[in-house]
Design an enzyme around this catalytic site. Structure first.
Site, mmCIF file in Angstrom:
data_model
loop_
_atom_site.group_PDB
_atom_site.id
_atom_site.type_symbol
_atom_site.label_atom_id
_atom_site.label_comp_id
_atom_site.label_asym_id
_atom_site.label_seq_id
_atom_site.Cartn_x
_atom_site.Cartn_y
_atom_site.Cartn_z
ATOM 1 N N TYR A 36 1.573 -53.822 86.606
ATOM 2 C CA TYR A 36 2.769 -54.177 86.719
ATOM 3 C C TYR A 36 2.794 -52.813 87.787
ATOM 4 O O TYR A 36 2.549 -52.542 88.137
ATOM 5 C CB TYR A 36 3.630 -54.270 85.532
ATOM 6 C CG TYR A 36 3.799 -53.066 85.304
ATOM 7 C CD1 TYR A 36 2.891 -52.703 83.765
ATOM 8 C CD2 TYR A 36 4.514 -51.782 84.730
ATOM 9 C CE1 TYR A 36 2.549 -52.026 82.981
ATOM 10 C CE2 TYR A 36 4.254 -50.398 84.344
ATOM 11 C CZ TYR A 36 3.537 -50.591 83.063
ATOM 12 O OH TYR A 36 3.328 -49.961 82.134
ATOM 13 N N GLU A 62 9.743 -27.725 72.838
ATOM 14 C CA GLU A 62 8.785 -28.665 73.514
ATOM 15 C C GLU A 62 7.992 -27.913 73.275
ATOM 16 O O GLU A 62 7.763 -26.642 74.474
ATOM 17 C CB GLU A 62 9.173 -29.242 74.381
ATOM 18 C CG GLU A 62 7.864 -29.837 75.384
ATOM 19 C CD GLU A 62 7.437 -30.697 74.598
ATOM 20 O OE1 GLU A 62 7.711 -31.620 74.486
ATOM 21 O OE2 GLU A 62 5.880 -30.793 74.719
ATOM 22 N N HIS A 69 6.896 -49.692 79.896
ATOM 23 C CA HIS A 69 7.763 -51.020 80.035
ATOM 24 C C HIS A 69 8.664 -50.235 79.309
ATOM 25 O O HIS A 69 8.790 -50.014 77.379
ATOM 26 C CB HIS A 69 6.953 -51.947 79.116
ATOM 27 C CG HIS A 69 6.142 -52.516 79.893
ATOM 28 N ND1 HIS A 69 6.045 -54.056 80.201
ATOM 29 C CD2 HIS A 69 4.899 -52.334 79.960
ATOM 30 C CE1 HIS A 69 4.824 -54.395 80.608
ATOM 31 N NE2 HIS A 69 4.300 -53.408 81.046
HETATM 32 P P1 FAD Z 1 5.009 -38.290 71.983
HETATM 33 O O1 FAD Z 1 5.879 -38.623 73.858
HETATM 34 O O2 FAD Z 1 3.669 -38.207 72.108
HETATM 35 O O3 FAD Z 1 5.949 -36.335 72.207
HETATM 36 C C1 FAD Z 1 5.147 -35.854 71.764
HETATM 37 C C2 FAD Z 1 5.578 -34.588 72.075
HETATM 38 O O4 FAD Z 1 5.805 -33.113 70.869
HETATM 39 C C3 FAD Z 1 5.128 -33.913 73.420
HETATM 40 O O5 FAD Z 1 5.873 -33.610 74.238
HETATM 41 C C4 FAD Z 1 3.787 -33.326 72.775
HETATM 42 O O6 FAD Z 1 4.057 -32.146 73.666
HETATM 43 C C5 FAD Z 1 5.540 -32.060 71.774
HETATM 44 N N1 FAD Z 1 4.377 -31.484 70.680
HETATM 45 C C6 FAD Z 1 3.422 -32.021 70.020
HETATM 46 N N2 FAD Z 1 3.556 -31.243 68.392
HETATM 47 C C7 FAD Z 1 4.037 -30.505 68.980
HETATM 48 C C8 FAD Z 1 4.150 -28.755 68.368
HETATM 49 N N3 FAD Z 1 3.452 -28.088 67.415
HETATM 50 N N4 FAD Z 1 5.269 -27.867 69.070
HETATM 51 C C9 FAD Z 1 6.214 -28.641 70.106
HETATM 52 N N5 FAD Z 1 6.421 -29.467 70.258
HETATM 53 C C10 FAD Z 1 4.981 -30.035 69.837
HETATM 54 N N6 FAD Z 1 5.567 -47.592 75.051
HETATM 55 C C11 FAD Z 1 6.228 -48.273 74.580
HETATM 56 O O7 FAD Z 1 7.327 -47.894 74.879
HETATM 57 N N7 FAD Z 1 6.123 -49.028 76.413
HETATM 58 C C12 FAD Z 1 4.609 -48.882 77.054
HETATM 59 O O8 FAD Z 1 5.361 -49.784 78.124
HETATM 60 C C13 FAD Z 1 3.883 -48.223 76.630
HETATM 61 N N8 FAD Z 1 2.693 -47.987 76.806
HETATM 62 C C14 FAD Z 1 1.312 -47.502 76.687
HETATM 63 C C15 FAD Z 1 0.883 -47.126 77.057
HETATM 64 C C16 FAD Z 1 -0.452 -46.592 76.693
HETATM 65 C C17 FAD Z 1 -1.916 -46.234 77.764
HETATM 66 C C18 FAD Z 1 -0.463 -45.415 75.806
HETATM 67 C C19 FAD Z 1 -1.450 -44.913 75.359
HETATM 68 C C20 FAD Z 1 0.613 -45.611 75.291
HETATM 69 C C21 FAD Z 1 2.039 -46.330 75.368
HETATM 70 N N9 FAD Z 1 2.791 -46.285 74.823
HETATM 71 C C22 FAD Z 1 3.628 -47.456 75.311
HETATM 72 C C23 FAD Z 1 3.504 -45.572 73.851
HETATM 73 C C24 FAD Z 1 4.257 -44.460 73.723
HETATM 74 O O9 FAD Z 1 3.532 -43.118 74.794
HETATM 75 C C25 FAD Z 1 4.531 -43.312 72.947
HETATM 76 O O10 FAD Z 1 4.190 -43.928 71.041
HETATM 77 C C26 FAD Z 1 5.711 -42.363 72.922
HETATM 78 O O11 FAD Z 1 5.013 -42.051 73.725
HETATM 79 C C27 FAD Z 1 5.544 -42.035 71.211
HETATM 80 O O12 FAD Z 1 7.003 -40.958 71.622
HETATM 81 P P2 FAD Z 1 7.386 -40.182 70.887
HETATM 82 O O13 FAD Z 1 8.194 -39.251 71.702
HETATM 83 O O14 FAD Z 1 6.738 -40.596 68.859
HETATM 84 O O15 FAD Z 1 5.457 -38.984 71.102
#
Ligand code: FAD
Length: 381
Positions: free
Chosen positions: A219, A37, A50
């Site tokens: 919420y 990370e 949620h």
């Molecule tokens: P992320 O959570 O973005 O994680 C990616 C990780 O990779 C990060 O920690 C980052 O630092 C790391 N990273 C990136 N590049 C590198 C690199 N080169 N080297 C090492 N590490 C790296 N989803 C829901 O299910 N319910 C909800 O209620 C909801 N509400 C939301 C509200 C808002 C306002 C927003 C913007 C999004 C919401 N979402 C919700 C969507 C959700 O936040 C994302 O879909 C989710 O975080 C995606 O998860 P992920 O693990 O794919 O990516």
């Protein structure tokens, strides 16, 4: 840091919500997994989220369902209401109904609290913060990963859980910035004293709607009612800032939503700190994996957040990917990745499409296809 190359069976890039789930599930299935990370340390980021029963079932498998249930709020309904009149547009039963019909709780929770529980559930010597991936080299029998701190890892398989600006996606499909969706969201944890002083009732999970799909989703993020949060959806002309969010203000909230229903007005009045976030998007990708590289979550299907399922899809991906690798073993990764994509593509694309359209639960509808789904038993392929 050393220049020597270390070897791992599976490297997960990104310890976000999807990556942490993948790390836990793959380790639980007996694979040797290390997660890298870029953030220097874990931070309690974001605000509300949620989590549907579809994903609470996965958290049950990881062993964190009860802890999350004890922290989060358990809304009995998702209400949709007219932002001006307060009329109810839909009342979607959750709570006990959801547990009975969908097989697990529906919770709303502070995202940072949930993420902390996910990270704590991982073997701490296998989560490496302060590791920003900067180079990927696909080789005959492994993938060479180079991190900004100089560390080099040769991984048998690489799971790109690195979010919307994924390096793994760039490696597979070339550089392409995500597209601004034309929408922003204001996010605020409101002042509870001011909220209580209003003497009004604040429902545990309610989406307020105005014309052109403008909305406020409000919420509770704690089961004890001590935290209340809202996120808006507002169309704007463009996004010119370089940062991932900017400060907003109560005045801006008043300008957009002022003069609405008294409960909405009370939310605005109780707003002290509010930030504004752009929502980014991509069209569905035509490639989810190549060779030893595979993606999940926002790396391969980012969406506007209006269905509250983006992280849920990332975590479902993690569960299905784990099952596919269990079927084939790591040596059968090509078959596993094909099976994974075949299982996930239609569902993730459908959720992405409905989420972007911002129609979910605005009117009465049956959400069972999302919430009753069990990624741990659903048919693969
Ligand atoms: P992320 O959570 O973005 O994680 C990616 C990780 O990779 C990060 O920690 C980052 O630092 C790391 N990273 C990136 N590049 C590198 C690199 N080169 N080297 C090492 N590490 C790296 N989803 C829901 O299910 N319910 C909800 O209620 C909801 N509400 C939301 C509200 C808002 C306002 C927003 C913007 C999004 C919401 N979402 C919700 C969507 C959700 O936040 C994302 O879909 C989710 O975080 C995606 O998860 P992920 O693990 O794919 O990516």
């Amino acid at each position: 840091m050393t220049d020597a190359i270390e070897r791992v069976e599976i490297a997960v890039i990104g310890a976000g919500l999807g990556g942490a789930a993948a790390a836990a599930l793959l380790a639980g299935a007996g694979f040797s997994v290390h997660t890298f990370e870029q953030a220097p340390v874990f931070t309690r980021l974001g605000a509300g989220i949620h989590i549907g029963p579809n994903v609470m079932k996965i958290f049950r498998r990881i062993g964190i369902e009860k802890t999350l249930e004890s922290i989060g709020s358990h809304p009995d309904f998702w209400f949709s209401r007219d932002g001006n009149t307060g009329d109810y547009l839909s009342r979607i039963p959750l709570g006990d109904y959801g547990r009975r019909e969908y097989g697990a709780s529906y919770i709303t929770i502070h995202r940072g609290d949930m993420h902390a529980v996910q990270i704590d559930a991982l073997p701490q010597d296998r989560v490496h913060f302060g590791h920003r991936l900067t180079a990927i080299e696909e080789r005959e029998s492994d993938v060479l990963l180079t991190f900004e701190n100089g560390r080099k890892i040769a991984a048998g398989l690489v799971v790109g859980a690195d979010g919307i600006n994924s390096m793994i996606r760039e490696m597979l499909l070339g550089p392409e910035k995500p597209r601004f969706s034309g929408w922003v969201g204001h996010r605020a944890l409101v002042n509870m004293d001011k909220l209580r002083a209003s003497g009004l009732q604040f429902e545990a999970c309610v989406k307020w709607w105005w014309e052109a799909s403008r909305h406020i989703m409000a919420y509770a993020t704690k089961g004890d009612g001590s935290e209340y949060y809202y996120v808006t959806g507002v169309p704007v002309d463009g996004w010119e800032h370089e940062t991932s969010f900017v400060d907003s203000s109560r005045e801006e909230m008043e300008a957009i939503f002022g003069g609405s229903h008294p409960v909405v007005q009370a939310l605005i009045d109780a707003t002290e700190t509010v930030t504004k976030w752009p929502f980014w998007n991509r069209d569905p990708l035509n490639l989810w994996s190549r060779g030893r590289l595979v993606m999940l979550g926002d790396a391969c299907h980012p969406m506007r957040p209006h269905m509250a399922q983006g992280a849920c899809m990332a975590i479902e991906d993690a569960a299905v990917l784990t099952r596919c690798l269990e079927e084939t073993g790591t040596s059968g990764y090509r078959e596993a990745f094909a099976l994974y994509e075949a299982t996930r593509r239609d569902r993730a694309t459908k959720v992405q499409t409905i989420s972007n359209a911002n129609t979910w639960l605005k009117e009465p509808e049956d959400p069972a296809w999302v919430y009753a789904y069990d990624p741990l038993t659903a048919q693969l392929g």
